[in-house]
Design a protein around this motif. Structure first.
Motif, PDB file in Angstrom:
ATOM      1  N   PHE A 122       0.837  -1.200   0.000  1.00 23.96           N
ATOM      2  CA  PHE A 122       0.000   0.000   0.000  1.00 23.96           C
ATOM      3  C   PHE A 122       0.876   1.255   0.000  1.00 23.96           C
ATOM      4  O   PHE A 122       0.628   2.207  -0.747  1.00 23.96           O
ATOM      5  N   ILE A 123       1.901   1.246   0.827  1.00 27.15           N
ATOM      6  CA  ILE A 123       2.805   2.400   0.922  1.00 27.15           C
ATOM      7  C   ILE A 123       3.514   2.643  -0.408  1.00 27.15           C
ATOM      8  O   ILE A 123       3.647   3.789  -0.862  1.00 27.15           O
ATOM      9  N   ASN A 124       3.968   1.580  -1.046  1.00 25.50           N
ATOM     10  CA  ASN A 124       4.640   1.724  -2.343  1.00 25.50           C
ATOM     11  C   ASN A 124       3.720   2.378  -3.372  1.00 25.50           C
ATOM     12  O   ASN A 124       4.154   3.216  -4.172  1.00 25.50           O
ATOM     13  N   GLN A 125       2.445   1.983  -3.345  1.00 24.53           N
ATOM     14  CA  GLN A 125       1.486   2.581  -4.278  1.00 24.53           C
ATOM     15  C   GLN A 125       1.281   4.059  -3.978  1.00 24.53           C
ATOM     16  O   GLN A 125       1.258   4.895  -4.889  1.00 24.53           O
ATOM     17  N   MET A 126       1.142   4.387  -2.710  1.00 23.07           N
ATOM     18  CA  MET A 126       0.930   5.783  -2.330  1.00 23.07           C
ATOM     19  C   MET A 126       2.155   6.639  -2.666  1.00 23.07           C
ATOM     20  O   MET A 126       2.025   7.783  -3.125  1.00 23.07           O
ATOM     21  N   GLN A 127       3.336   6.101  -2.445  1.00 18.73           N
ATOM     22  CA  GLN A 127       4.554   6.849  -2.779  1.00 18.73           C
ATOM     23  C   GLN A 127       4.699   7.019  -4.288  1.00 18.73           C
ATOM     24  O   GLN A 127       5.235   8.026  -4.758  1.00 18.73           O
ATOM     25  N   GLU A 128       4.214   6.050  -5.025  1.00 21.73           N
ATOM     26  CA  GLU A 128       4.236   6.133  -6.488  1.00 21.73           C
ATOM     27  C   GLU A 128       3.320   7.253  -6.975  1.00 21.73           C
ATOM     28  O   GLU A 128       3.670   8.009  -7.886  1.00 21.73           O
ATOM     29  N   TRP A 129       2.160   7.369  -6.367  1.00 23.96           N
ATOM     30  CA  TRP A 129       1.168   8.346  -6.810  1.00 23.96           C
ATOM     31  C   TRP A 129       1.350   9.725  -6.182  1.00 23.96           C
ATOM     32  O   TRP A 129       1.004  10.732  -6.794  1.00 23.96           O
ATOM     33  N   PHE A 130       1.867   9.758  -4.956  1.00 19.18           N
ATOM     34  CA  PHE A 130       1.951  11.036  -4.238  1.00 19.18           C
ATOM     35  C   PHE A 130       3.359  11.255  -3.668  1.00 19.18           C
ATOM     36  O   PHE A 130       3.542  11.321  -2.448  1.00 19.18           O
ATOM     37  N   ASP A 132       5.169  13.775  -3.430  1.00 17.08           N
ATOM     38  CA  ASP A 132       5.410  15.056  -2.760  1.00 17.08           C
ATOM     39  C   ASP A 132       4.686  15.183  -1.419  1.00 17.08           C
ATOM     40  O   ASP A 132       4.811  16.210  -0.747  1.00 17.08           O
ATOM     41  N   SER A 133       3.934  14.170  -1.044  1.00 19.52           N
ATOM     42  CA  SER A 133       3.215  14.245   0.230  1.00 19.52           C
ATOM     43  C   SER A 133       4.202  14.216   1.397  1.00 19.52           C
ATOM     44  O   SER A 133       5.120  13.390   1.423  1.00 19.52           O
ATOM     45  N   PRO A 134       4.032  15.091   2.386  1.00 10.61           N
ATOM     46  CA  PRO A 134       4.949  15.094   3.535  1.00 10.61           C
ATOM     47  C   PRO A 134       4.859  13.815   4.359  1.00 10.61           C
ATOM     48  O   PRO A 134       5.785  13.496   5.104  1.00 10.61           O
ATOM     49  N   TRP A 135       3.760  13.070   4.216  1.00 12.30           N
ATOM     50  CA  TRP A 135       3.589  11.835   4.992  1.00 12.30           C
ATOM     51  C   TRP A 135       4.148  10.620   4.265  1.00 12.30           C
ATOM     52  O   TRP A 135       4.146   9.521   4.817  1.00 12.30           O
ATOM     53  N   LEU A 136       4.636  10.830   3.047  1.00 10.18           N
ATOM     54  CA  LEU A 136       5.120   9.698   2.256  1.00 10.18           C
ATOM     55  C   LEU A 136       6.563   9.863   1.788  1.00 10.18           C
ATOM     56  O   LEU A 136       7.065   9.027   1.040  1.00 10.18           O
ATOM     57  N   ASN A 137       7.216  10.928   2.225  1.00 10.73           N
ATOM     58  CA  ASN A 137       8.580  11.183   1.747  1.00 10.73           C
ATOM     59  C   ASN A 137       9.649  10.643   2.692  1.00 10.73           C
ATOM     60  O   ASN A 137      10.758  11.156   2.756  1.00 10.73           O
ATOM     61  N   CYS A 138       9.300   9.596   3.452  1.00  8.37           N
ATOM     62  CA  CYS A 138      10.286   8.926   4.307  1.00  8.37           C
ATOM     63  C   CYS A 138      10.298   7.442   3.949  1.00  8.37           C
ATOM     64  O   CYS A 138       9.598   7.009   3.027  1.00  8.37           O
ATOM     65  N   SER A 139      11.060   6.657   4.667  1.00  6.15           N
ATOM     66  CA  SER A 139      11.213   5.249   4.309  1.00  6.15           C
ATOM     67  C   SER A 139       9.909   4.483   4.497  1.00  6.15           C
ATOM     68  O   SER A 139       9.091   4.802   5.369  1.00  6.15           O
TER      69      SER A 139
END
Length: 207
Positions: A122-130, A132-139
């Protein structure tokens, strides 16, 4: 004689701040001006959508990668784009990476993800789509730990609460959390917002 002249007063017509008599109104040049103005007004009232903007939007949707969502339900770039827009709206309302748990829960309860999609997927998908989100720009590991911690706060009989039951369980969690505002915010984001929006999309796709 003067009375006769007064009776023959020309009928005047008003257009664009200028008076025209009947002869002038039948003049081809005058009619051309009026028709031209009407054409301009029509264009201003109904602006044509910029082809470049449409192409850019279509290109953005086409480039979306689907890593976790049902390929049969989201079989086109347009459908993926609609789903992404719903998730983006919910994502903007979050106040921390731990709250990504609620997006995962809403999508899981709406049954639009592949069977038993794991947090890291799920995280990989969200990082792929977003990205620039501050909640997704970490490991991904850091985000997964935050999601897991949040999930453990919202358990009923050993299972995470379903977003569809969140409103019915509100009083129970208010007593546990001592924070009704937080619970109401999650109901708004996860259930009233994302879950219902996705279910509406599913119904439209199946027509």
């Amino acid at each position: 004689m003067e009375d006769n002249k007064q009776q023959q007063t020309e009928v005047k017509n008003f257009y664009g701040g200028i008076y025209f008599d009947r002869c002038q109104m039948t003049d081809i040049k005058f009619q051309t001006i009026v028709q031209g103005d009407m054409h301009v007004e029509a264009e201003e009232a109904n602006p044509i959508q910029n082809d470049g903007e449409m192409a850019e939007e279509e290109q953005e949707n086409t480039s979306l990668n689907n890593l976790i969502f049902s390929p049969s339900l989201f079989a086109t770039a347009e459908r993926l784009g609609q789903l992404r827009d719903l998730i983006a709206s919910a994502l903007e309302q979050l106040q921390g990476k731990n709250e990504l748990f609620w997006l995962h829960a809403a999508l899981d309860d709406a049954e639009v993800m592949n069977f038993q999609t794991k947090d890291v997927e799920f995280i990989n998908q969200m990082q792929e789509w977003f990205p620039d989100s501050p909640w997704l720009n970490c490991s991904a590991r850091s985000i997964a730990n935050a999601i897991s911690t949040e999930r453990n706060k919202w358990l009923q009989e050993g299972e995470r609460v379903k977003v569809t039951n969140l409103r019915a369980s509100r009083q129970q969690f208010v007593k546990m959390m001592q924070n009704s505002h937080k619970i109401d915010r999650f109901i708004h984001i996860a259930y009233d917002g994302l879950y219902k929006g996705v279910m509406k999309l599913k119904a439209e796709f199946r027509k």
